[in-house]
Design an enzyme around this catalytic site. Structure first.
Site, PDB file in Angstrom:
ATOM      1  N   LYS A 147      48.020  39.454  30.597  1.00 33.94           N
ATOM      2  CA  LYS A 147      49.044  39.672  31.627  1.00 33.94           C
ATOM      3  C   LYS A 147      50.050  38.512  31.630  1.00 33.94           C
ATOM      4  O   LYS A 147      51.260  38.724  31.671  1.00 33.94           O
ATOM      5  CB  LYS A 147      48.317  39.712  32.982  1.00 33.94           C
ATOM      6  CG  LYS A 147      48.937  40.581  33.997  1.00 33.94           C
ATOM      7  CD  LYS A 147      48.093  40.584  35.267  1.00 33.94           C
ATOM      8  CE  LYS A 147      46.859  41.442  35.156  1.00 33.94           C
ATOM      9  NZ  LYS A 147      46.155  41.595  36.450  1.00 33.94           N
ATOM     10  N   LYS A 159      44.547  30.803  34.970  1.00 37.94           N
ATOM     11  CA  LYS A 159      45.046  31.305  36.260  1.00 37.94           C
ATOM     12  C   LYS A 159      44.386  32.635  36.546  1.00 37.94           C
ATOM     13  O   LYS A 159      44.367  33.523  35.690  1.00 37.94           O
ATOM     14  CB  LYS A 159      46.574  31.502  36.138  1.00 37.94           C
ATOM     15  CG  LYS A 159      47.222  32.040  37.382  1.00 37.94           C
ATOM     16  CD  LYS A 159      47.700  30.920  38.258  1.00 37.94           C
ATOM     17  CE  LYS A 159      48.019  31.364  39.657  1.00 37.94           C
ATOM     18  NZ  LYS A 159      46.825  31.568  40.528  1.00 37.94           N
ATOM     19  N   THR A 211      52.436  42.130  44.135  1.00 34.19           N
ATOM     20  CA  THR A 211      51.759  43.046  43.212  1.00 34.19           C
ATOM     21  C   THR A 211      52.213  44.475  43.482  1.00 34.19           C
ATOM     22  O   THR A 211      52.543  45.225  42.551  1.00 34.19           O
ATOM     23  CB  THR A 211      50.220  42.924  43.348  1.00 34.19           C
ATOM     24  OG1 THR A 211      49.875  41.551  43.268  1.00 34.19           O
ATOM     25  CG2 THR A 211      49.511  43.689  42.254  1.00 34.19           C
ATOM     26  N   ASN A 213      45.456  45.313  49.667  1.00 37.95           N
ATOM     27  CA  ASN A 213      46.718  44.596  49.396  1.00 37.95           C
ATOM     28  C   ASN A 213      47.591  45.374  48.412  1.00 37.95           C
ATOM     29  O   ASN A 213      48.750  45.676  48.695  1.00 37.95           O
ATOM     30  CB  ASN A 213      46.401  43.185  48.858  1.00 37.95           C
ATOM     31  CG  ASN A 213      47.672  42.442  48.487  1.00 37.95           C
ATOM     32  OD1 ASN A 213      48.387  42.850  47.583  1.00 37.95           O
ATOM     33  ND2 ASN A 213      47.967  41.369  49.186  1.00 37.95           N
ATOM     34  N   SER A 221      52.604  34.313  42.038  1.00 40.41           N
ATOM     35  CA  SER A 221      51.723  33.136  42.105  1.00 40.41           C
ATOM     36  C   SER A 221      52.322  31.992  41.298  1.00 40.41           C
ATOM     37  O   SER A 221      52.254  30.828  41.694  1.00 40.41           O
ATOM     38  CB  SER A 221      50.343  33.464  41.525  1.00 40.41           C
ATOM     39  OG  SER A 221      49.506  33.965  42.518  1.00 40.41           O
ATOM     40  N   LYS A 233      39.307  33.828  35.835  1.00 32.69           N
ATOM     41  CA  LYS A 233      38.882  34.733  36.924  1.00 32.69           C
ATOM     42  C   LYS A 233      37.560  34.234  37.470  1.00 32.69           C
ATOM     43  O   LYS A 233      36.767  33.622  36.751  1.00 32.69           O
ATOM     44  CB  LYS A 233      38.690  36.153  36.384  1.00 32.69           C
ATOM     45  CG  LYS A 233      38.799  37.208  37.458  1.00 32.69           C
ATOM     46  CD  LYS A 233      40.255  37.466  37.815  1.00 32.69           C
ATOM     47  CE  LYS A 233      40.413  38.487  38.909  1.00 32.69           C
ATOM     48  NZ  LYS A 233      41.814  38.930  39.034  1.00 32.69           N
TER      49      LYS A 233
HETATM   50  P1  NAD Z   1      41.668  44.713  48.448  1.00 32.21           P
HETATM   51  O1  NAD Z   1      40.276  44.305  48.687  1.00 32.21           O
HETATM   52  O2  NAD Z   1      42.762  44.202  49.313  1.00 32.21           O
HETATM   53  O3  NAD Z   1      41.794  46.315  48.445  1.00 32.21           O
HETATM   54  C1  NAD Z   1      40.944  47.172  47.764  1.00 32.21           C
HETATM   55  C2  NAD Z   1      40.864  48.444  48.609  1.00 32.21           C
HETATM   56  O4  NAD Z   1      40.215  49.457  47.847  1.00 32.21           O
HETATM   57  C3  NAD Z   1      40.052  48.247  49.900  1.00 32.21           C
HETATM   58  O5  NAD Z   1      40.799  48.698  50.997  1.00 32.21           O
HETATM   59  C4  NAD Z   1      38.800  49.096  49.673  1.00 32.21           C
HETATM   60  O6  NAD Z   1      38.305  49.680  50.862  1.00 32.21           O
HETATM   61  C5  NAD Z   1      39.320  50.158  48.704  1.00 32.21           C
HETATM   62  N1  NAD Z   1      38.273  50.750  47.876  1.00 32.21           N
HETATM   63  C6  NAD Z   1      37.179  50.153  47.333  1.00 32.21           C
HETATM   64  N2  NAD Z   1      36.469  51.055  46.608  1.00 32.21           N
HETATM   65  C7  NAD Z   1      37.138  52.224  46.701  1.00 32.21           C
HETATM   66  C8  NAD Z   1      36.914  53.524  46.175  1.00 32.21           C
HETATM   67  N3  NAD Z   1      35.871  53.787  45.392  1.00 32.21           N
HETATM   68  N4  NAD Z   1      37.802  54.502  46.479  1.00 32.21           N
HETATM   69  C9  NAD Z   1      38.878  54.242  47.251  1.00 32.21           C
HETATM   70  N5  NAD Z   1      39.148  53.022  47.777  1.00 32.21           N
HETATM   71  C10 NAD Z   1      38.283  52.035  47.502  1.00 32.21           C
HETATM   72  O7  NAD Z   1      41.947  44.346  46.908  1.00 32.21           O
HETATM   73  P2  NAD Z   1      43.355  44.235  46.198  1.00 32.21           P
HETATM   74  O8  NAD Z   1      43.778  42.827  46.202  1.00 32.21           O
HETATM   75  O9  NAD Z   1      44.253  45.293  46.712  1.00 32.21           O
HETATM   76  O10 NAD Z   1      42.939  44.553  44.681  1.00 32.21           O
HETATM   77  C11 NAD Z   1      42.729  45.874  44.220  1.00 32.21           C
HETATM   78  C12 NAD Z   1      42.725  45.865  42.704  1.00 32.21           C
HETATM   79  O11 NAD Z   1      43.950  45.314  42.226  1.00 32.21           O
HETATM   80  C13 NAD Z   1      41.634  45.035  42.047  1.00 32.21           C
HETATM   81  O12 NAD Z   1      41.287  45.633  40.818  1.00 32.21           O
HETATM   82  C14 NAD Z   1      42.319  43.701  41.782  1.00 32.21           C
HETATM   83  O13 NAD Z   1      41.702  42.970  40.752  1.00 32.21           O
HETATM   84  C15 NAD Z   1      43.681  44.208  41.369  1.00 32.21           C
HETATM   85  N6  NAD Z   1      44.776  43.238  41.499  1.00 32.21           N
HETATM   86  C16 NAD Z   1      45.051  42.633  42.699  1.00 32.21           C
HETATM   87  C17 NAD Z   1      46.127  41.769  42.787  1.00 32.21           C
HETATM   88  C18 NAD Z   1      46.532  41.132  44.086  1.00 32.21           C
HETATM   89  O14 NAD Z   1      47.583  40.476  44.122  1.00 32.21           O
HETATM   90  N7  NAD Z   1      45.813  41.326  45.166  1.00 32.21           N
HETATM   91  C19 NAD Z   1      46.903  41.485  41.646  1.00 32.21           C
HETATM   92  C20 NAD Z   1      46.606  42.134  40.460  1.00 32.21           C
HETATM   93  C21 NAD Z   1      45.535  43.007  40.393  1.00 32.21           C
END
Ligand code: NAD
Length: 419
Positions: free
Chosen positions: A93, A69, A189, A220, A353, A105
């Protein structure tokens, strides 16, 4: 500045946790690499009529607990080692939160800003065309990650159903509500990060209502973390974001932001750079802010040695996967700054999820409260159990989380005579 390879990063801590547990010499060897990593080349006929080939990956780490997953990331810096590391984190996790899943992944090397909607759809469908034989609701269940969303999941699931004839909604999660998605998944999250932040602040004697918070990334995870921390009474003073035109920028308001206003602004302009009720500070000032908690919610390796030296927050909660590398981890430990690791802090997404998958498989619906209450319950359970391990072994929260997860994986490997 040397950036730590995320695979080396996760392997280093995995090795340490296996050494501390001292259960079986082959445990680390079994877990240090994914069971399978698939590399694909996706041809896409671009709008100009020419073909472009995009490289993609799917990594499947360990399936002893259940189907693989994990999300699919669209980003220019995607690479094999990153995808492998992310799949290992997913196994840990799922184990920490008692989910019947293993770690997977995926990703594609692409800058989504360069693609039209039509090209993005072809690329998403192309990913599934190359991989449909290796995914499925009982085998490997992808979800969104950085730069992927419910629209992309809908294209991918539609393509999967077309290619296999297997008309199940449960092969992908993070779907739209009208197409097998779950209430609460989008926010889960962030809800989880907020809950763990509240509990961790309480542990160091800070009431959430008096807390000062800085967040990196307003996607997100970052925006929902901000939303739920604000709901709990937390004060978000600074947000650092990335703008494709201006690069990294940071906004600051010493009185705390109105988060619902910020979320509406971001939804409208896709940036916070032009938000008025804020002053701009440098990224160095952001890391040096005198806040209670800093929550990186963007990408891995955000906090390396250089940033760790500047940090004055009392606590770091990892909303992103792998934002603090092991060198920074050591510096933060010396500075007595606690780090709540990703495999615990951001597990709310995979927990929701799981409940989306359960609803798709069972045909029974859950409300948003059902899902988010279950997320909170499972996360608090894991948090308390990991706290006990931390005290028992006298280690950091990160090592305690790894020890807890690895121990659960070991027990099931043993039961299945795989070790
Ligand atoms: P996303 O694409 O929705 O958001 C990421 C944000 O970070 C974007 O708005 C982008 O502009 C910003 N960003 C990128 N580089 C940056 C920087 N150097 N400085 C500041 N801002 C920056 O992605 P997401 O889903 O929010 O995921 C973010 C992190 O969380 C990732 O590492 C992802 O693997 C992890 N994650 C996400 C989820 C989920 O449910 N979406 C769950 C667990 C972990």
């Amino acid at each position: 500045m040397h950036s730590v390879n995320p695979l080396e990063n996760v392997q280093m801590i995995l090795k340490k946790s296996c050494e501390i547990l001292n259960l079986d010499g082959s445990l680390y060897e079994l877990l240090k690499e994914p069971e399978r990593t698939i590399e694909i080349n996706i041809p896409v006929k671009m709008d100009n009529g020419k073909f472009r080939i995009f490289k993609g990956y799917r990594s499947q780490h360990c399936d002893v607990m259940g189907p693989y997953k994990g999300g699919i990331r669209f980003h220019p810096s995607v690479n094999g080692d990153e995808v492998k590391a992310l799949s290992i984190w997913m196994s840990l996790k799922c184990s920490a939160t008692h989910l019947p899943f293993g770690g997977g992944k995926g990703g594609i090397i692409v800058d989504v800003d360069e693609l039209s909607e039509n090209e993005l759809e072809k690329l998403s469908r192309g990913y599934v065309k190359e991989l449909y034989k290796y995914i499925g609701d009982r085998f490997d269940i992808p979800a969104p990650d950085v730069n992927t969303n419910e629209k992309i999941m809908a294209w991918m699931l539609d393509e999967y159903i077309k290619l296999t004839g297997n008309n199940t909604l449960a092969t992908f999660t993070g779907k739209a509500l009208g197409f097998g998605g779950s209430y609460g998944r989008k926010e889960a999250t962030g809800v989880g990060v907020a809950v763990i932040t509240r509990e961790s602040l309480k542990k160091i004697g800070v009431n959430i209502k008096d807390s000062k918070i800085a967040i990196q990334g307003f996607g997100n995870v970052g925006s929902n973390t901000a939303k739920h921390l604000a709901r709990m009474g937390g004060n978000i003073l600074s947000i650092s974001e990335y703008d494709s035109e201006y690069g990294i920028y940071t906004i600051y308001n010493e009185d705390g932001f109105n988060i619902s206003e910020l979320i509406s602004h971001f939804a409208k302009y896709n940036t916070l750079i032009n938000y008025e009720n804020a002053k701009h500070i440098s990224i160095d000032q952001f890391y040096s802010l005198d806040v209670d908690v800093l929550i990186p919610c963007a990408l891995e390796n955000a906090i390396t040695e250089e940033e760790a030296k500047k940090i004055r927050a009392k606590l770091i909660v990892e909303g992103a996967n792998g934002p603090v590398d092991y060198i920074a981890d050591g510096i933060l430990r010396q500075k007595d700054i606690g780090v709540i690791p990703d495999i615990l802090a951001n597990s709310g997404g995979v927990i929701a999820s799981y409940f989306e998958w359960v609803q798709n498989i069972s045909g029974i619906d859950m409300t948003e409260d059902d899902v988010l209450n279950k997320v909170e319950y499972k996360m608090l359970l894991a948090y308390n159990e990991i706290m006990n391990i931390k005290d028992e072994y006298g280690v950091t929260m990160r090592l305690a989380s790894y020890i807890y997860s690895v121990l659960r994986l070991y027990k099931i490997l043993k039961l299945r005579s795989r070790i």
